[in-house]
Enzyme design. Structure first.
Site, PDB file in Angstrom:
ATOM      1  N   CYS A  89      38.292 121.068 -62.947  1.00 17.53           N
ATOM      2  CA  CYS A  89      37.158 121.956 -62.672  1.00 17.53           C
ATOM      3  C   CYS A  89      37.494 123.141 -61.771  1.00 17.53           C
ATOM      4  O   CYS A  89      36.630 123.993 -61.534  1.00 17.53           O
ATOM      5  CB  CYS A  89      36.020 121.162 -62.055  1.00 17.53           C
TER       6      CYS A  89
ATOM      7  N   CYS B   2      35.741 120.691 -56.031  1.00 20.27           N
ATOM      8  CA  CYS B   2      36.453 119.447 -56.297  1.00 20.27           C
ATOM      9  C   CYS B   2      36.874 119.445 -57.756  1.00 20.27           C
ATOM     10  O   CYS B   2      36.359 120.218 -58.566  1.00 20.27           O
ATOM     11  CB  CYS B   2      35.558 118.245 -56.011  1.00 20.27           C
TER      12      CYS B   2
END
Length: 433
Positions: free
Chosen positions: A92, A417
């Site tokens: 991500c 994250c």
């Protein structure tokens, strides 16, 4: 990070509307999404293709037909084929690392101008047949003559019923079999994040995103996308919902831990299709080209932790180091853009950053302190706007750069994250302050 004469700066950016997967972009591939934003960025900035020296795009769901999707996107955008392109992947935060890699190239004086960004579509994932069937098909492909037909039937005879199946990409970690949602539940339990707080944060994200939409915050940033069969224009993100409230969210069942979980479909980011792109230059080149720098990419940190217990602890693992190596305190930063994979994940990381025990024991550092929630994601975040994996980092960077100007702030921190226990934190500085 940067040499005094080679400061990497964000000049401008674009993105497609972010839409829920299996909806408006069903007929668009990752390559389509990439070429759309590259072409739109070139048209918006009026930059010459001769000036672009490198393109880096991030992606997570790799289409085997376009292994270097950055290259295919550039060619599809009808830009000069003389520009080298590379594709990167770090879950991500893929477009985060695309941006910092290109920033390094500029700060070292290797190039002066480049494009970074990211793209992903969950509407067209790379679905394979089972491993057993793949092996058999490869064997059959080697049979070229009628005299070898016995081998053909022999190979088919070894197939089992279980081999007649599809191998669909999983949302679980390869190393431990846990999903991101399960990782969010583990993190929430560790720091005692509640369901009520998670729902309240998710409602906040939608309220802020809807308010930003109404005020036209995204209008000059989002480029229209025309899709079949009517070729109507998609002009805004489809995720933000005005009817989202704490009461409505409270009625939803937990999605990953049915008995005690805090994560639901309402306070988790949803599968999204979309793409984004940024124009990055050396500050000197930007001024010579009459382009106003929005933000200096001043520094960055990447870290990784245990993919089971720290799968979503990226901001807590990276922000302390970023602030320390730039001699900054929380009070020095007025703009915070943190990826919202789950509401509980954002809240848990804010708790960890303010925890003396965590920072001392895990990082051997002093606690960062409490980050004012009123400075975090004030135009909405991934929970409401959507999260096309590879595109989110560039969205966060451009949003932070715009907020620096809008709020006349000096520093911004962009953090996220990523799967595998990864995290990133990037420091932006207002060149006008």
């Amino acid at each position: 990070m940067e040499h005094s004469s080679h400061k990497p700066v964000i000049v401008d950016g674009v993105r497609t509307p972010f839409v829920r997967s299996q909806s408006s972009y069903m007929d668009l591939s990752s390559y389509d999404l990439g070429r759309l934003v590259i072409r739109a960025l070139m048209d918006k900035t009026h930059i010459s293709s001769e000036q672009i020296e490198h393109v880096i795009l991030g992606t997570v769901l790799h289409d085997p037909r376009t292994p270097n999707v950055a290259r295919e996107s550039l060619l599809g955008a009808d830009i000069s084929p003389n520009i080298p392109c590379s594709t990167v992947s770090l879950a991500c935060i893929s477009s985060n690392i695309a941006a910092t890699q290109l920033a390094d190239m500029i700060s070292l004086g290797r190039i002066k101008v480049g494009i970074v960004g990211g793209l992903d579509t969950c509407s067209d994932p790379p679905i394979r047949v089972s491993r057993g069937l793949r092996k058999t098909l490869l064997q059959l492909s080697k049979i070229k003559t009628p005299w070898a037909m016995s081998k053909y039937f022999s190979a088919l005879g070894k197939l089992h019923l279980k081999d007649i199946s599809l191998d669909i990409p999983s949302v679980t970690e390869f190393s431990n079999g846990k999903s991101m949602g399960q990782g969010a539940e583990i993190l929430a339990q560790q720091v005692s994040v509640t369901r009520g707080d998670s729902d309240a944060y998710a409602a906040r994200s939608h309220q802020f995103a809807c308010k930003a939409q109404k005020e036209g915050v995204f209008d000059k940033y989002i480029v229209p996308v025309y899709t079949k069969p009517k070729f109507g224009a998609h002009l805004k993100d489809e995720g933000p919902r005005e009817d989202t409230s704490i009461d409505r969210l409270a009625k939803l069942r937990p999605a990953f831990d049915r008995d005690f979980g805090v994560c639901t479909a309402g306070n988790s980011s949803f599968l999204t299709d979309g793409s984004s792109a940024l124009l990055v230059m050396s500050e000197k080149t930007a001024k010579e080209s009459d382009c106003e720098p929005m933000a200096v990419i001043k520094d960055y940190v990447y870290r990784a932790g245990d993919p089971l217990t720290e799968m979503l602890s990226g901001p807590a693992l990276t922000i302390p180091s970023l602030l320390e190596q730039n001699s900054l305190k929380v009070s020095d930063v007025d703009v915070w853009e943190i990826h919202e994979a789950f509401a509980s994940q954002v809240l848990a990381n804010l708790v960890l950053l303010n925890s003396k025990a965590f920072c001392n024991k895990r990082l051997n550092m002093q606690a960062v302190g409490e980050i004012p929630i009123e400075k975090v994601n004030v135009w909405g975040g991934s929970l409401s706007l959507g999260h096309p994996f590879g595109a989110t980092g560039a969205r966060l960077l451009y949003t932070a750069a715009r907020r620096l100007k809008h709020e006349n702030a000096k520093f911004a921190v962009v953090s996220g994250c990523a799967a595998g226990g990864h995290g990133s934190a990037i420091l932006l500085e207002n060149p006008s302050r």
